[in-house]
Motif scaffolding. Structure first.
Motif, PDB file in Angstrom:
ATOM      1  N   PHE A  63      -0.540  14.424   0.457  1.00 20.79           N
ATOM      2  CA  PHE A  63       0.073  13.094   0.573  1.00 20.79           C
ATOM      3  C   PHE A  63       0.538  12.747   1.995  1.00 20.79           C
ATOM      4  O   PHE A  63       0.631  11.573   2.339  1.00 20.79           O
ATOM      5  CB  PHE A  63       1.238  12.940  -0.423  1.00 20.79           C
ATOM      6  CG  PHE A  63       0.771  12.351  -1.722  1.00 20.79           C
ATOM      7  CD1 PHE A  63       0.754  10.982  -1.930  1.00 20.79           C
ATOM      8  CD2 PHE A  63       0.304  13.180  -2.731  1.00 20.79           C
ATOM      9  CE1 PHE A  63       0.289  10.443  -3.116  1.00 20.79           C
ATOM     10  CE2 PHE A  63      -0.157  12.658  -3.916  1.00 20.79           C
ATOM     11  CZ  PHE A  63      -0.174  11.279  -4.122  1.00 20.79           C
ATOM     12  N   LYS A 107      -2.137  10.853   3.521  1.00 19.71           N
ATOM     13  CA  LYS A 107      -2.370   9.575   2.827  1.00 19.71           C
ATOM     14  C   LYS A 107      -1.395   8.525   3.343  1.00 19.71           C
ATOM     15  O   LYS A 107      -1.722   7.344   3.426  1.00 19.71           O
ATOM     16  CB  LYS A 107      -2.113   9.765   1.329  1.00 19.71           C
ATOM     17  CG  LYS A 107      -3.320  10.106   0.544  1.00 19.71           C
ATOM     18  CD  LYS A 107      -2.967   9.969  -0.921  1.00 19.71           C
ATOM     19  CE  LYS A 107      -4.146  10.214  -1.790  1.00 19.71           C
ATOM     20  NZ  LYS A 107      -3.778  10.264  -3.188  1.00 19.71           N
ATOM     21  N   LEU A 108      -0.178   8.977   3.644  1.00 20.88           N
ATOM     22  CA  LEU A 108       0.848   8.028   4.100  1.00 20.88           C
ATOM     23  C   LEU A 108       0.680   7.700   5.588  1.00 20.88           C
ATOM     24  O   LEU A 108       0.843   6.547   5.997  1.00 20.88           O
ATOM     25  CB  LEU A 108       2.243   8.623   3.856  1.00 20.88           C
ATOM     26  CG  LEU A 108       2.571   8.922   2.379  1.00 20.88           C
ATOM     27  CD1 LEU A 108       3.873   9.704   2.254  1.00 20.88           C
ATOM     28  CD2 LEU A 108       2.658   7.633   1.564  1.00 20.88           C
ATOM     29  N   ASP A 137      -1.906   4.982   6.431  1.00 20.81           N
ATOM     30  CA  ASP A 137      -1.452   3.604   6.156  1.00 20.81           C
ATOM     31  C   ASP A 137      -0.757   3.054   7.401  1.00 20.81           C
ATOM     32  O   ASP A 137      -1.044   1.937   7.844  1.00 20.81           O
ATOM     33  CB  ASP A 137      -0.454   3.578   4.984  1.00 20.81           C
ATOM     34  CG  ASP A 137      -1.113   3.938   3.648  1.00 20.81           C
ATOM     35  OD1 ASP A 137      -2.350   3.921   3.584  1.00 20.81           O
ATOM     36  OD2 ASP A 137      -0.371   4.223   2.686  1.00 20.81           O
ATOM     37  N   SER A 148      -8.793   7.825   2.318  1.00 23.02           N
ATOM     38  CA  SER A 148      -8.503   9.242   2.059  1.00 23.02           C
ATOM     39  C   SER A 148      -9.804  10.011   2.292  1.00 23.02           C
ATOM     40  O   SER A 148     -10.888   9.400   2.360  1.00 23.02           O
ATOM     41  CB  SER A 148      -8.025   9.430   0.622  1.00 23.02           C
ATOM     42  OG  SER A 148      -9.086   9.142  -0.258  1.00 23.02           O
ATOM     43  N   LYS A 150       0.844  -1.217   0.000  1.00 22.44           N
ATOM     44  CA  LYS A 150       0.000   0.000   0.000  1.00 22.44           C
ATOM     45  C   LYS A 150       0.876   1.263   0.000  1.00 22.44           C
ATOM     46  O   LYS A 150       0.644   2.204  -0.763  1.00 22.44           O
ATOM     47  CB  LYS A 150      -0.923  -0.021   1.239  1.00 22.44           C
ATOM     48  CG  LYS A 150      -1.773   1.227   1.426  1.00 22.44           C
ATOM     49  CD  LYS A 150      -2.949   1.258   0.474  1.00 22.44           C
ATOM     50  CE  LYS A 150      -3.991   2.308   0.770  1.00 22.44           C
ATOM     51  NZ  LYS A 150      -3.572   3.668   0.692  1.00 22.44           N
ATOM     52  N   GLU A 210       2.688   6.989  -6.635  1.00 20.26           N
ATOM     53  CA  GLU A 210       1.784   8.048  -7.128  1.00 20.26           C
ATOM     54  C   GLU A 210       2.392   9.426  -6.844  1.00 20.26           C
ATOM     55  O   GLU A 210       2.389  10.313  -7.698  1.00 20.26           O
ATOM     56  CB  GLU A 210       0.419   7.890  -6.429  1.00 20.26           C
ATOM     57  CG  GLU A 210      -0.666   8.796  -6.969  1.00 20.26           C
ATOM     58  CD  GLU A 210      -1.977   8.663  -6.194  1.00 20.26           C
ATOM     59  OE1 GLU A 210      -2.202   7.604  -5.553  1.00 20.26           O
ATOM     60  OE2 GLU A 210      -2.764   9.629  -6.205  1.00 20.26           O
ATOM     61  N   LEU A 211       2.973   9.567  -5.625  1.00 18.59           N
ATOM     62  CA  LEU A 211       3.599  10.846  -5.256  1.00 18.59           C
ATOM     63  C   LEU A 211       4.804  11.132  -6.164  1.00 18.59           C
ATOM     64  O   LEU A 211       4.985  12.261  -6.633  1.00 18.59           O
ATOM     65  CB  LEU A 211       4.020  10.792  -3.771  1.00 18.59           C
ATOM     66  CG  LEU A 211       4.819  11.969  -3.236  1.00 18.59           C
ATOM     67  CD1 LEU A 211       4.047  13.278  -3.344  1.00 18.59           C
ATOM     68  CD2 LEU A 211       5.209  11.749  -1.752  1.00 18.59           C
ATOM     69  N   SER A 234       2.524   1.817  -3.361  1.00 16.46           N
ATOM     70  CA  SER A 234       1.602   2.340  -4.365  1.00 16.46           C
ATOM     71  C   SER A 234       1.368   3.848  -4.145  1.00 16.46           C
ATOM     72  O   SER A 234       1.386   4.637  -5.096  1.00 16.46           O
ATOM     73  CB  SER A 234       0.328   1.505  -4.308  1.00 16.46           C
ATOM     74  OG  SER A 234      -0.790   2.278  -4.461  1.00 16.46           O
ATOM     75  N   ASP A 235       1.184   4.255  -2.875  1.00 19.68           N
ATOM     76  CA  ASP A 235       0.988   5.698  -2.602  1.00 19.68           C
ATOM     77  C   ASP A 235       2.248   6.500  -2.918  1.00 19.68           C
ATOM     78  O   ASP A 235       2.185   7.606  -3.458  1.00 19.68           O
ATOM     79  CB  ASP A 235       0.583   5.906  -1.129  1.00 19.68           C
ATOM     80  CG  ASP A 235      -0.840   5.439  -0.863  1.00 19.68           C
ATOM     81  OD1 ASP A 235      -1.635   5.389  -1.829  1.00 19.68           O
ATOM     82  OD2 ASP A 235      -1.155   5.092   0.292  1.00 19.68           O
TER      83      ASP A 235
END
Ligand SMILES: Nc1ncnc2c1ncn2[C@@H]1O[C@H](COP(=O)(O)OP(=O)(O)O)[C@@H](O)[C@H]1O
Ligand SMILES: N[C@@H](CC(=O)OP(=O)(O)O)C(=O)O
Length: 466
Positions: free
Chosen positions: A126, A129-130, A133, A150, A94, A101-102, A97-98
């Protein structure tokens, strides 16, 4: 009880802090239906902002270095937080993947060499978002069912005012209550990213600095929570910033209107719109310490009785700038002030505090320090020589505010305030009082800030407040 618990970045600074947060949630969630809201790991939002500045300067190397720092920090945290191999693998996938994207986003911005308000919001969202996780998978390690969401996935829909968005409450309530209640009914702990939502075109938007508090109250209102707790690195709302005043005292109870004033003047760095979603439903809020769960902190609620303490808090907004505008030949005519504020607003400059002096035809305005130079330029270009005769600027000033509902209608408060400022040998450069009489605010040099706050704290004996 249905509970929304928000953890600020200061409670998520180290692996030890995150373990502590997760242990606390594990305990709370055994007795309550709990929604967790997280800010970014301490310092991450600042690092993302730094990346955007480096991109704009065309400094690709340092932007990538900063990106690597963020990526390494979160991967290291993940390694130290999780021991179960299966959960560790899922978290790692996970996070990867994040982080990809960043990385793609930063590379795209580097290629373009510019950061628009829309891409800026996407970039700085972001951090949260991190962090969700890390927290959500750590809750799984303690055998809880949990899922990171999110703001967009949770259902927070906003207008498209990037950097300062507002939720579209009707749409948000429908979407968010469905998503969150479904999770709660399955005994799952949703861990929602604070600070950001998405507009109706699915573009990420942020609420402005400190916006995770606002996310938490939006959620509390939409799911009709019984209580909301803001967890931080301080005991609760204090009589002054404990980092500035060592003997600052915990305020056990404040009213919504006092809390709103305190937030407006920077106390506890609460997002100014935090309390809006709570007001109609009167949802009680506790501001508490993440590190001392036995301490009940500050209860923010409806006032029970008239406060006997005239002043409850001395707050300060530091690092702001002052514009001193003297009127020109057209100043006496109608609409001079409107012209000044229209120029500032067209250039996205917020006037934080305003005071005018009719006898000298002058207006004094406080703006953010980073807006001061631009404000001077645009006023010079548009109004100097006509509406304005002279524009002076003073950087590095601070707004000091004394706050408390007990000040209302009480004679003699202002003289005590200014005597205290005088005792600290500080020059008062500007004064304003809201018509609500809940605050009295004035401006001093930033260097004098600590001395003035100390003197006011002593004058109103805030270290003995009950
Ligand atoms: N009146 C006040 N009461 C409590 N904290 C205050 C006050 N004024 C300023 N602060 C500061 O606010 C900080 C917490 O705000 P912030 O860093 O945004 O926390 P979080 O990361 O938990 O959201 C505290 O560390 C404290 O120094
Ligand atoms: N991470 C965002 C949002 C926020 O609310 O942070 P904190 O809760 O740490 O003040 C910021 O730094 O502005």
């Amino acid at each position: 009880m249905k509970l929304v618990v928000k953890f600020g970045g200061t409670s998520l600074a180290t692996v030890k802090d995150i373990k502590n947060v997760v242990k606390t949630v594990d305990k709370i969630a055994k007795k309550n239906k709990t929604v967790v809201v997280c800010s970014a790991v301490d310092g991450t939002t600042d690092e993302l902002i730094q990346i955007s500045l480096l991109v704009e300067k065309g400094n690709k190397k340092d932007a990538n270095r900063m990106l690597a720092k963020i990526s390494q920090k979160h991967k290291q945290f993940a390694d130290h937080l999780i021991t179960n191999p299966k959960i560790s693998k899922s978290l790692s996938s996970k996070l990867n993947s994040d982080l990809s994207e960043l990385e793609e986003l930063v590379n795209g911005l580097i290629l373009l060499g510019e950061v628009t308000p829309r891409s800026y919001d996407y970039l700085i969202s972001f951090g949260e978002k991190l962090s969700i996780d890390l927290v959500s998978f750590s809750l799984q390690e303690l055998k809880n069912k949990s899922m990171p969401l999110s703001g967009k996935e949770a259902g927070i829909v906003t207008d498209s005012n990037f950097g300062d968005s507002r939720p579209l409450m009707d749409t948000t309530k429908i979407r968010l209550s469905k998503t969150i209640n479904e999770h709660l009914n399955k005994n799952l702990i949703p861990v929602v990213a604070g600070f950001a939502g998405a507009d109706q075109h699915d573009h990420t938007t942020t609420f402005g600095r400190g916006g995770s508090d606002y996310t938490a109250t939006i959620i509390a209102s939409c799911i009709d929570a019984d209580e909301i707790w803001l967890m931080s690195d301080v005991e609760g709302m204090m009589t002054a910033d404990p980092k500035l005043i060592k003997n600052a005292k915990l305020l056990k109870q404040v009213s919504y209107s006092e809390a709103i004033e305190m937030a407006r003047f920077g106390a506890k760095q609460i997002h100014p719109r935090t309390f809006e979603p709570l007001l109609s439903k009167k949802i009680p809020m506790r501001i508490r310490s993440s590190f001392d769960v036995n301490n009940q902190g500050t209860l923010v609620t409806l006032p029970h009785s008239k406060s006997k303490d005239p002043v409850k808090c001395v707050a300060a907004i530091r690092k702001v700038g002052l514009l001193d505008l003297t009127g020109g030949i057209l100043f006496a005519g109608p609409g001079a002030a409107a012209k000044i504020f229209s120029v500032l607003s067209k250039n996205d400059i917020n006037a934080m505090m305003v005071s005018s002096n009719p006898s000298e035809s002058s207006i004094t305005i406080v703006v953010k320090k980073e807006d001061l130079h631009r404000a001077e330029n645009v006023l010079e270009i548009n109004l100097l020589g006509t509406t304005l005769k002279k524009i002076e600027t003073i950087p590095n000033v601070a707004i000091i505010a004394v706050i408390g509902s007990g000040m209302r209608g009480k004679v003699g408060i202002a003289s005590r305030v200014f005597l205290a400022a005088q005792k600290s040998n500080s020059n008062v450069m500007m004064i304003a009082q809201g018509s609500s009489e809940l605050n009295l605010a004035f401006v001093v040099k930033d260097n004098d800030c600590k001395a003035v706050v100390t003197s006011l704290h002593n004058e109103f004996k805030l270290n003995t407040i009950k």
